[in-house]
Design a protein around this motif. Structure first.
Motif, PDB file in Angstrom:
ATOM      1  N   THR A  58       0.960  97.395  15.720  1.00  0.00           N
ATOM      2  CA  THR A  58       1.975  96.353  15.711  1.00  0.00           C
ATOM      3  C   THR A  58       2.094  95.724  17.094  1.00  0.00           C
ATOM      4  O   THR A  58       1.950  96.403  18.118  1.00  0.00           O
ATOM      5  CB  THR A  58       3.346  96.933  15.309  1.00  0.00           C
ATOM      6  N   THR A  59       2.341  94.432  17.132  1.00  0.00           N
ATOM      7  CA  THR A  59       2.661  93.744  18.382  1.00  0.00           C
ATOM      8  C   THR A  59       4.122  94.030  18.723  1.00  0.00           C
ATOM      9  O   THR A  59       4.873  94.545  17.889  1.00  0.00           O
ATOM     10  CB  THR A  59       2.463  92.233  18.228  1.00  0.00           C
ATOM     11  N   PRO A  60       4.559  93.700  19.930  1.00  0.00           N
ATOM     12  CA  PRO A  60       5.988  93.887  20.245  1.00  0.00           C
ATOM     13  C   PRO A  60       6.907  93.172  19.255  1.00  0.00           C
ATOM     14  O   PRO A  60       7.943  93.710  18.859  1.00  0.00           O
ATOM     15  CB  PRO A  60       6.110  93.304  21.661  1.00  0.00           C
ATOM     16  N   ILE A  61       6.519  91.962  18.838  1.00  0.00           N
ATOM     17  CA  ILE A  61       7.333  91.240  17.848  1.00  0.00           C
ATOM     18  C   ILE A  61       7.295  91.965  16.504  1.00  0.00           C
ATOM     19  O   ILE A  61       8.301  92.080  15.802  1.00  0.00           O
ATOM     20  CB  ILE A  61       6.844  89.786  17.711  1.00  0.00           C
ATOM     21  N   GLY A  62       6.121  92.485  16.137  1.00  0.00           N
ATOM     22  CA  GLY A  62       5.998  93.231  14.892  1.00  0.00           C
ATOM     23  C   GLY A  62       6.850  94.486  14.897  1.00  0.00           C
ATOM     24  O   GLY A  62       7.488  94.830  13.895  1.00  0.00           O
ATOM     25  N   ARG A  63       6.855  95.205  16.031  1.00  0.00           N
ATOM     26  CA  ARG A  63       7.669  96.429  16.119  1.00  0.00           C
ATOM     27  C   ARG A  63       9.150  96.104  16.013  1.00  0.00           C
ATOM     28  O   ARG A  63       9.913  96.817  15.351  1.00  0.00           O
ATOM     29  CB  ARG A  63       7.381  97.161  17.440  1.00  0.00           C
ATOM     30  N   ARG A  64       9.565  95.022  16.672  1.00  0.00           N
ATOM     31  CA  ARG A  64      10.978  94.631  16.611  1.00  0.00           C
ATOM     32  C   ARG A  64      11.356  94.246  15.179  1.00  0.00           C
ATOM     33  O   ARG A  64      12.430  94.609  14.674  1.00  0.00           O
ATOM     34  CB  ARG A  64      11.237  93.476  17.567  1.00  0.00           C
ATOM     35  N   LEU A  65      10.463  93.513  14.502  1.00  0.00           N
ATOM     36  CA  LEU A  65      10.743  93.124  13.123  1.00  0.00           C
ATOM     37  C   LEU A  65      10.861  94.354  12.225  1.00  0.00           C
ATOM     38  O   LEU A  65      11.753  94.426  11.375  1.00  0.00           O
ATOM     39  CB  LEU A  65       9.643  92.188  12.610  1.00  0.00           C
ATOM     40  N   GLU A  66       9.970  95.325  12.424  1.00  0.00           N
ATOM     41  CA  GLU A  66      10.049  96.545  11.623  1.00  0.00           C
ATOM     42  C   GLU A  66      11.370  97.267  11.869  1.00  0.00           C
ATOM     43  O   GLU A  66      12.033  97.715  10.928  1.00  0.00           O
ATOM     44  CB  GLU A  66       8.885  97.486  11.943  1.00  0.00           C
ATOM     45  N   GLU A  67      11.765  97.392  13.130  1.00  0.00           N
ATOM     46  CA  GLU A  67      13.013  98.076  13.464  1.00  0.00           C
ATOM     47  C   GLU A  67      14.220  97.380  12.845  1.00  0.00           C
ATOM     48  O   GLU A  67      15.183  98.030  12.426  1.00  0.00           O
ATOM     49  CB  GLU A  67      13.175  98.148  14.987  1.00  0.00           C
ATOM     50  N   ASP A  68      14.162  96.047  12.783  1.00  0.00           N
ATOM     51  CA  ASP A  68      15.272  95.297  12.196  1.00  0.00           C
ATOM     52  C   ASP A  68      15.285  95.385  10.676  1.00  0.00           C
ATOM     53  O   ASP A  68      16.351  95.472  10.052  1.00  0.00           O
ATOM     54  CB  ASP A  68      15.191  93.826  12.619  1.00  0.00           C
ATOM     55  N   LEU A  69      14.088  95.350  10.068  1.00  0.00           N
ATOM     56  CA  LEU A  69      14.006  95.257   8.616  1.00  0.00           C
ATOM     57  C   LEU A  69      14.147  96.589   7.897  1.00  0.00           C
ATOM     58  O   LEU A  69      14.751  96.655   6.826  1.00  0.00           O
ATOM     59  CB  LEU A  69      12.673  94.624   8.205  1.00  0.00           C
ATOM     60  N   ARG A  70      13.559  97.660   8.458  1.00  0.00           N
ATOM     61  CA  ARG A  70      13.451  98.901   7.683  1.00  0.00           C
ATOM     62  C   ARG A  70      14.814  99.457   7.234  1.00  0.00           C
ATOM     63  O   ARG A  70      14.977  99.791   6.057  1.00  0.00           O
ATOM     64  CB  ARG A  70      12.660  99.966   8.455  1.00  0.00           C
ATOM     65  N   PRO A  71      15.805  99.571   8.117  1.00  0.00           N
ATOM     66  CA  PRO A  71      17.086 100.101   7.632  1.00  0.00           C
ATOM     67  C   PRO A  71      17.718  99.207   6.565  1.00  0.00           C
ATOM     68  O   PRO A  71      18.269  99.702   5.577  1.00  0.00           O
ATOM     69  CB  PRO A  71      17.947 100.158   8.903  1.00  0.00           C
ATOM     70  N   ALA A  72      17.635  97.886   6.763  1.00  0.00           N
ATOM     71  CA  ALA A  72      18.234  96.974   5.792  1.00  0.00           C
ATOM     72  C   ALA A  72      17.503  97.033   4.458  1.00  0.00           C
ATOM     73  O   ALA A  72      18.136  97.019   3.384  1.00  0.00           O
ATOM     74  CB  ALA A  72      18.212  95.545   6.343  1.00  0.00           C
ATOM     75  N   TYR A  73      16.171  97.108   4.509  1.00  0.00           N
ATOM     76  CA  TYR A  73      15.389  97.175   3.267  1.00  0.00           C
ATOM     77  C   TYR A  73      15.688  98.470   2.519  1.00  0.00           C
ATOM     78  O   TYR A  73      15.868  98.463   1.295  1.00  0.00           O
ATOM     79  CB  TYR A  73      13.904  97.080   3.603  1.00  0.00           C
ATOM     80  N   GLN A  74      15.786  99.573   3.249  1.00  0.00           N
ATOM     81  CA  GLN A  74      16.094 100.850   2.606  1.00  0.00           C
ATOM     82  C   GLN A  74      17.487 100.819   1.988  1.00  0.00           C
ATOM     83  O   GLN A  74      17.722 101.372   0.915  1.00  0.00           O
ATOM     84  CB  GLN A  74      15.994 101.992   3.613  1.00  0.00           C
ATOM     85  N   GLN A  75      18.420 100.143   2.668  1.00  0.00           N
ATOM     86  CA  GLN A  75      19.777 100.044   2.132  1.00  0.00           C
ATOM     87  C   GLN A  75      19.780  99.254   0.822  1.00  0.00           C
ATOM     88  O   GLN A  75      20.504  99.601  -0.121  1.00  0.00           O
ATOM     89  CB  GLN A  75      20.680  99.364   3.153  1.00  0.00           C
ATOM     90  N   ILE A  76      18.951  98.209   0.755  1.00  0.00           N
ATOM     91  CA  ILE A  76      18.840  97.433  -0.487  1.00  0.00           C
ATOM     92  C   ILE A  76      18.291  98.317  -1.610  1.00  0.00           C
ATOM     93  O   ILE A  76      18.830  98.341  -2.725  1.00  0.00           O
ATOM     94  CB  ILE A  76      17.935  96.209  -0.263  1.00  0.00           C
ATOM     95  N   LEU A  77      17.207  99.059  -1.329  1.00  0.00           N
ATOM     96  CA  LEU A  77      16.618  99.926  -2.351  1.00  0.00           C
ATOM     97  C   LEU A  77      17.613 100.988  -2.816  1.00  0.00           C
ATOM     98  O   LEU A  77      17.724 101.262  -4.015  1.00  0.00           O
ATOM     99  CB  LEU A  77      15.360 100.600  -1.802  1.00  0.00           C
ATOM    100  N   ASP A  78      18.328 101.574  -1.858  1.00  0.00           N
ATOM    101  CA  ASP A  78      19.290 102.605  -2.220  1.00  0.00           C
ATOM    102  C   ASP A  78      20.409 102.030  -3.093  1.00  0.00           C
ATOM    103  O   ASP A  78      20.854 102.664  -4.058  1.00  0.00           O
ATOM    104  CB  ASP A  78      19.891 103.238  -0.958  1.00  0.00           C
ATOM    105  N   GLY A  79      20.858 100.817  -2.751  1.00  0.00           N
ATOM    106  CA  GLY A  79      21.898 100.193  -3.550  1.00  0.00           C
ATOM    107  C   GLY A  79      21.441  99.912  -4.964  1.00  0.00           C
ATOM    108  O   GLY A  79      22.183 100.129  -5.934  1.00  0.00           O
ATOM    109  N   ILE A  80      20.195  99.442  -5.104  1.00  0.00           N
ATOM    110  CA  ILE A  80      19.642  99.185  -6.440  1.00  0.00           C
ATOM    111  C   ILE A  80      19.548 100.484  -7.234  1.00  0.00           C
ATOM    112  O   ILE A  80      19.907 100.542  -8.409  1.00  0.00           O
ATOM    113  CB  ILE A  80      18.266  98.506  -6.322  1.00  0.00           C
ATOM    114  N   ASP A  81      19.051 101.552  -6.569  1.00  0.00           N
ATOM    115  CA  ASP A  81      18.922 102.841  -7.259  1.00  0.00           C
ATOM    116  C   ASP A  81      20.273 103.364  -7.710  1.00  0.00           C
ATOM    117  O   ASP A  81      20.414 103.906  -8.818  1.00  0.00           O
ATOM    118  CB  ASP A  81      18.246 103.868  -6.341  1.00  0.00           C
TER     119      ASP A  81
END
Length: 302
Positions: A58-81
């Protein structure tokens, strides 16, 4: 517009850092993975991954995007489940395996919390061995297993790491190391280290490296299939093995000493299950386990 599948592909590639493995785990083509990443990079206006013939990073921008997205994406999946579970109800049986000793106690705690929420679903907790936990899943004798190694098999899905803990070196009470306050990874080259039977090489290496940080080879000793086999070999002076720190409390024996490893790798725990057999029960149980760990981040040390 960024689709949910695009985010899933991006996050999986950020975890695997390999286009082929990402495609296998998500059951899409490698071309689909490449197209998705290019689309995201055009949308963002910057490269998210550095690609060479030998590696992906990952590039620095890619790492930052992953850090920002992963918790929010997991929260969406958990809410759906949770919504699906509430709407459909969860019943039937869930067979949960574990490798270790105190790990079973932790899973019984999770099972109790799970059944408070889903009383119609019976949870059976099963002990697995280092030598057969993959076989249990593939033979449909367990639905998911909590394991101490990172698993990278095309037919097996994995959860994020639930928790980790330090390692200690289990040695015979008569071993010179037993009289030391601590040891280092370099000391693993001074005696034979046991090996889990039938464990693929890459999993075995995640438990015990082939060489010390200084480059000295680590000689492997007899194989074991169960924790009790491992302890009996160590007590008999046939070898040593790095084990999770909780073993010093739960696997007390007069013929074994547990010595802290100053620079030891932490032992991670994660759930695995057959990709094609994922169910709402599995996702709900995994979520309850995360909730239990959130309340007690070191569940095996309590």
């Amino acid at each position: 517009m960024v689709e949910r599948r695009d985010l899933e592909i991006f996050l999986m590639l950020a975890e695997e850092l390999h286009f082929g493995r990402t495609a296998e785990r998500l059951h899409v083509s490698t071309a689909r993975v490449s197209q998705t990443i290019r689309k995201l990079e055009r949308r963002i206006g910057a490269a998210l991954f550095e690609r060479t013939s030998r590696r992906v990073a990952t590039t620095p921008i890619g790492r930052r995007l992953e850090e920002d997205l992963r918790p929010a994406y997991q929260q969406i999946l958990d809410g759906i489940d949770r919504a699906i579970a509430a709407g459909r109800g969860i019943d039937g049986e869930l067979r949960v395996g574990f490798v270790g000793t105190a790990v079973g106690q932790f899973l019984h705690q999770v099972a109790a919390a799970f059944q408070d929420l889903h009383a119609a679903c019976h949870v059976q907790v099963l002990e697995a061995r280092y030598s057969d936990f993959l076989d249990l899943l593939r033979a449909d004798e367990a639905d998911l297993v909590l394991v101490p190694v990172k698993v990278a098999e095309p037919d097996i899905a994995t959860s994020p790491v639930l928790f980790d803990e330090p390692t200690v070196l289990a040695v015979s009470a008569r071993h010179p190391f037993a009289r030391q306050e601590s040891v280092s990874l370099e000391d693993l080259a001074r005696d034979k280290v046991l090996r889990p039977r039938a464990l693929p090489d890459y999993m075995d290496e995640s438990l015990v490296p082939r060489r010390t940080p200084g480059g000295r080879p680590i000689e492997r000793g007899p194989e074991f299939g169960t924790v009790q086999e491992m302890l009996s070999l160590i007590g008999a002076g046939r070898g040593m093995f790095p084990v999770p720190a909780h073993a010093a409390r739960f696997d007390i024996r007069p013929d074994i000493a547990y010595v802290p490893i100053r620079d030891g790798l932490r032992r991670e725990r994660r759930f695995i299950w057959r990709t094609t057999a994922e169910t709402h029960r599995i996702r709900a149980f995994t979520q309850v386990a995360r909730d239990v760990v959130a309340r007690s981040p070191n569940p095996l040390q309590n």
